[in-house]
Design a protein around this motif. Sequence first.
Motif, PDB file in Angstrom:
ATOM      1  N   GLU A   1     -41.766 -19.786  -1.800  1.00  0.00           N
ATOM      2  CA  GLU A   1     -42.519 -19.119  -0.734  1.00  0.00           C
ATOM      3  C   GLU A   1     -42.648 -19.980   0.521  1.00  0.00           C
ATOM      4  O   GLU A   1     -43.218 -19.532   1.529  1.00  0.00           O
ATOM      5  N   ASN A   2     -42.131 -21.192   0.500  1.00  0.00           N
ATOM      6  CA  ASN A   2     -42.208 -22.056   1.684  1.00  0.00           C
ATOM      7  C   ASN A   2     -41.536 -21.442   2.903  1.00  0.00           C
ATOM      8  O   ASN A   2     -41.879 -21.775   4.039  1.00  0.00           O
ATOM      9  N   THR A   3     -40.564 -20.559   2.649  1.00  0.00           N
ATOM     10  CA  THR A   3     -39.859 -19.962   3.788  1.00  0.00           C
ATOM     11  C   THR A   3     -40.813 -19.185   4.681  1.00  0.00           C
ATOM     12  O   THR A   3     -40.563 -19.053   5.885  1.00  0.00           O
ATOM     13  N   ARG A   4     -41.901 -18.683   4.138  1.00  0.00           N
ATOM     14  CA  ARG A   4     -42.876 -17.945   4.945  1.00  0.00           C
ATOM     15  C   ARG A   4     -43.615 -18.866   5.907  1.00  0.00           C
ATOM     16  O   ARG A   4     -44.230 -18.407   6.871  1.00  0.00           O
ATOM     17  N   GLN A   5     -43.570 -20.173   5.626  1.00  0.00           N
ATOM     18  CA  GLN A   5     -44.192 -21.158   6.501  1.00  0.00           C
ATOM     19  C   GLN A   5     -43.141 -21.954   7.279  1.00  0.00           C
ATOM     20  O   GLN A   5     -43.446 -22.994   7.856  1.00  0.00           O
ATOM     21  N   SER A   6     -41.905 -21.447   7.270  1.00  0.00           N
ATOM     22  CA  SER A   6     -40.776 -22.118   7.932  1.00  0.00           C
ATOM     23  C   SER A   6     -40.568 -23.526   7.384  1.00  0.00           C
ATOM     24  O   SER A   6     -40.209 -24.448   8.121  1.00  0.00           O
ATOM     25  N   LEU A   7     -40.775 -23.679   6.076  1.00  0.00           N
ATOM     26  CA  LEU A   7     -40.551 -24.948   5.399  1.00  0.00           C
ATOM     27  C   LEU A   7     -39.409 -24.809   4.406  1.00  0.00           C
ATOM     28  O   LEU A   7     -39.200 -23.733   3.835  1.00  0.00           O
ATOM     29  N   PRO A   8     -38.642 -25.883   4.165  1.00  0.00           N
ATOM     30  CA  PRO A   8     -37.634 -25.828   3.104  1.00  0.00           C
ATOM     31  C   PRO A   8     -38.280 -25.536   1.757  1.00  0.00           C
ATOM     32  O   PRO A   8     -39.423 -25.929   1.498  1.00  0.00           O
ATOM     33  N   GLY A   9     -37.531 -24.860   0.896  1.00  0.00           N
ATOM     34  CA  GLY A   9     -38.062 -24.527  -0.426  1.00  0.00           C
ATOM     35  C   GLY A   9     -37.971 -25.665  -1.420  1.00  0.00           C
ATOM     36  O   GLY A   9     -38.626 -25.632  -2.463  1.00  0.00           O
ATOM     37  N   LEU A  10     -37.154 -26.705  -1.116  1.00  0.00           N
ATOM     38  CA  LEU A  10     -36.952 -27.820  -2.033  1.00  0.00           C
ATOM     39  C   LEU A  10     -37.324 -29.135  -1.360  1.00  0.00           C
ATOM     40  O   LEU A  10     -36.991 -29.363  -0.199  1.00  0.00           O
TER      41      LEU A  10
ATOM     42  N   LEU B   1     -14.406 -17.946   3.280  1.00  0.00           N
ATOM     43  CA  LEU B   1     -15.599 -18.325   2.527  1.00  0.00           C
ATOM     44  C   LEU B   1     -16.777 -17.481   2.979  1.00  0.00           C
ATOM     45  O   LEU B   1     -17.022 -17.345   4.181  1.00  0.00           O
ATOM     46  N   VAL B   2     -17.519 -16.936   2.022  1.00  0.00           N
ATOM     47  CA  VAL B   2     -18.790 -16.262   2.299  1.00  0.00           C
ATOM     48  C   VAL B   2     -19.909 -17.114   1.720  1.00  0.00           C
ATOM     49  O   VAL B   2     -19.878 -17.474   0.538  1.00  0.00           O
ATOM     50  N   ILE B   3     -20.881 -17.440   2.562  1.00  0.00           N
ATOM     51  CA  ILE B   3     -22.054 -18.192   2.127  1.00  0.00           C
ATOM     52  C   ILE B   3     -23.242 -17.243   2.084  1.00  0.00           C
ATOM     53  O   ILE B   3     -23.561 -16.598   3.092  1.00  0.00           O
ATOM     54  N   VAL B   4     -23.881 -17.161   0.927  1.00  0.00           N
ATOM     55  CA  VAL B   4     -25.071 -16.328   0.770  1.00  0.00           C
ATOM     56  C   VAL B   4     -26.266 -17.274   0.743  1.00  0.00           C
ATOM     57  O   VAL B   4     -26.439 -18.048  -0.194  1.00  0.00           O
ATOM     58  N   GLY B   5     -27.078 -17.215   1.793  1.00  0.00           N
ATOM     59  CA  GLY B   5     -28.184 -18.147   1.955  1.00  0.00           C
ATOM     60  C   GLY B   5     -28.009 -18.938   3.238  1.00  0.00           C
ATOM     61  O   GLY B   5     -26.903 -18.970   3.814  1.00  0.00           O
ATOM     62  N   SER B   6     -29.084 -19.571   3.700  1.00  0.00           N
ATOM     63  CA  SER B   6     -28.983 -20.350   4.943  1.00  0.00           C
ATOM     64  C   SER B   6     -29.842 -21.604   4.912  1.00  0.00           C
ATOM     65  O   SER B   6     -30.146 -22.166   5.956  1.00  0.00           O
TER      66      SER B   6
ATOM     67  N   ARG C   1     -32.841 -13.109   5.637  1.00  0.00           N
ATOM     68  CA  ARG C   1     -33.371 -13.178   6.999  1.00  0.00           C
ATOM     69  C   ARG C   1     -32.185 -13.351   7.951  1.00  0.00           C
ATOM     70  O   ARG C   1     -31.586 -14.433   8.010  1.00  0.00           O
ATOM     71  N   PRO C   2     -31.804 -12.307   8.678  1.00  0.00           N
ATOM     72  CA  PRO C   2     -30.624 -12.404   9.542  1.00  0.00           C
ATOM     73  C   PRO C   2     -30.678 -13.555  10.535  1.00  0.00           C
ATOM     74  O   PRO C   2     -29.638 -14.143  10.849  1.00  0.00           O
ATOM     75  N   ALA C   3     -31.872 -13.904  11.015  1.00  0.00           N
ATOM     76  CA  ALA C   3     -31.966 -15.016  11.964  1.00  0.00           C
ATOM     77  C   ALA C   3     -31.510 -16.323  11.329  1.00  0.00           C
ATOM     78  O   ALA C   3     -30.893 -17.168  11.985  1.00  0.00           O
ATOM     79  N   GLY C   4     -31.809 -16.497  10.045  1.00  0.00           N
ATOM     80  CA  GLY C   4     -31.368 -17.700   9.341  1.00  0.00           C
ATOM     81  C   GLY C   4     -29.859 -17.748   9.215  1.00  0.00           C
ATOM     82  O   GLY C   4     -29.230 -18.811   9.367  1.00  0.00           O
TER      83      GLY C   4
ATOM     84  N   VAL D   1     -16.917 -16.938  -2.702  1.00  0.00           N
ATOM     85  CA  VAL D   1     -18.284 -16.507  -2.397  1.00  0.00           C
ATOM     86  C   VAL D   1     -19.219 -17.534  -3.003  1.00  0.00           C
ATOM     87  O   VAL D   1     -19.195 -17.772  -4.214  1.00  0.00           O
ATOM     88  N   SER D   2     -20.038 -18.154  -2.161  1.00  0.00           N
ATOM     89  CA  SER D   2     -20.946 -19.201  -2.637  1.00  0.00           C
ATOM     90  C   SER D   2     -22.385 -18.774  -2.400  1.00  0.00           C
ATOM     91  O   SER D   2     -22.809 -18.579  -1.255  1.00  0.00           O
ATOM     92  N   CYS D   3     -23.142 -18.622  -3.478  1.00  0.00           N
ATOM     93  CA  CYS D   3     -24.537 -18.198  -3.404  1.00  0.00           C
ATOM     94  C   CYS D   3     -25.439 -19.412  -3.580  1.00  0.00           C
ATOM     95  O   CYS D   3     -25.405 -20.074  -4.626  1.00  0.00           O
ATOM     96  N   ALA D   4     -26.263 -19.675  -2.570  1.00  0.00           N
ATOM     97  CA  ALA D   4     -27.173 -20.818  -2.610  1.00  0.00           C
ATOM     98  C   ALA D   4     -28.558 -20.355  -2.193  1.00  0.00           C
ATOM     99  O   ALA D   4     -29.071 -20.696  -1.131  1.00  0.00           O
ATOM    100  N   THR D   5     -29.172 -19.537  -3.053  1.00  0.00           N
ATOM    101  CA  THR D   5     -30.479 -18.962  -2.763  1.00  0.00           C
ATOM    102  C   THR D   5     -31.420 -19.187  -3.936  1.00  0.00           C
ATOM    103  O   THR D   5     -31.005 -19.633  -5.008  1.00  0.00           O
TER     104      THR D   5
END
Length: 314
Positions: A71-80, A127-132, A158-161, A192-196
């Motif tokens: 949920e850190n993304t809601r505070q514009s913080l990295p999740g890890l 290459l398709v990257i899923v996640g930002s 989030r398209p902006a990401g 296709v690389s998923c990093a979410t």
Amino acid sequence: MVVIDTEQTRRALSFDAAIPALREAFRQGAHVPTRHVHAIESGGAHGTTLIMPAWNEQGYFGVKVINIFPENTRQSLPGLHATYNLYSARTGVPLAQVDGDQVTVFRTAGAAALGASYLAREDARVLVIVGSGRIAGLVAQAMRTVRPIDKVWVWNVRPAGAEALAAALREQGFDASSTLDLEKAVREADIVSCATLSTVPLVRGDWLRPGAHLDLIGSFKPDMIETDTACFDGTTVYVDTDEAPTKAGDLLAAFEAGVLAREDIRGNLTDLVRGQAPGRTRADEVTVFKAVGSALEDLTLAALVYEACSGQAK
């Protein structure tokens, strides 16, 4: 004890060095106990902490503590967020504190590229990257180290990401664009690389074209999932370590749906680098690599950073 900060750690790491180091580490092996996993709850906020030790015959012992708060993304913080302490495996003397965030993102993207070096077609270009997030931000550089990537699509919830990452990749010389149409991008992709940290399917099996390679490096718990079960139906599946089938939500869902059995998994990174598993065998084969991360990878890159910054080697 040497303190190696974020910038020093970043400068010491490159995929030209990291991927061969990971290949050799999986070939040689290390002592990797099962990670400790704890749920964290405070003031209504929820996260997970992983405590990951490992040691090797080269004389290094390390422990990573990584905290995951989706949920850190809601505070514009990295999740890890992570810290890494490196010790002598022969005396227990502390050697260094290394930036754990940088180690984590480089080893995750590096291990994905190591897997792709055996599983993606040699002519893979799209290459398709899923996640930002931070890991997604390194996938293109890692994959270009092992395959001739010349087009990158980025999709994010989030398209902006997605656009921010695509812009950063363009500055690095990639032909990169964000997209709102994940299905169309996946249907054109070689990798296709998923990093979410998703808990709902994002990529669907019927989107994968013949010869595609699907790289799943984001989810690491049973309740996290990045694909539907059709991605494992009739595809060639590899994992990073034998821990993955016990905790990866994507795999557990496929087992439950009956489209994949544990014995159908062809091998892990150790099997691939030692030549005990064949990797890709046909141009039209759809391959899947599911990773949950290994403390062996963290130890390898932390030691690489320590040696580069201190001028010492065990």
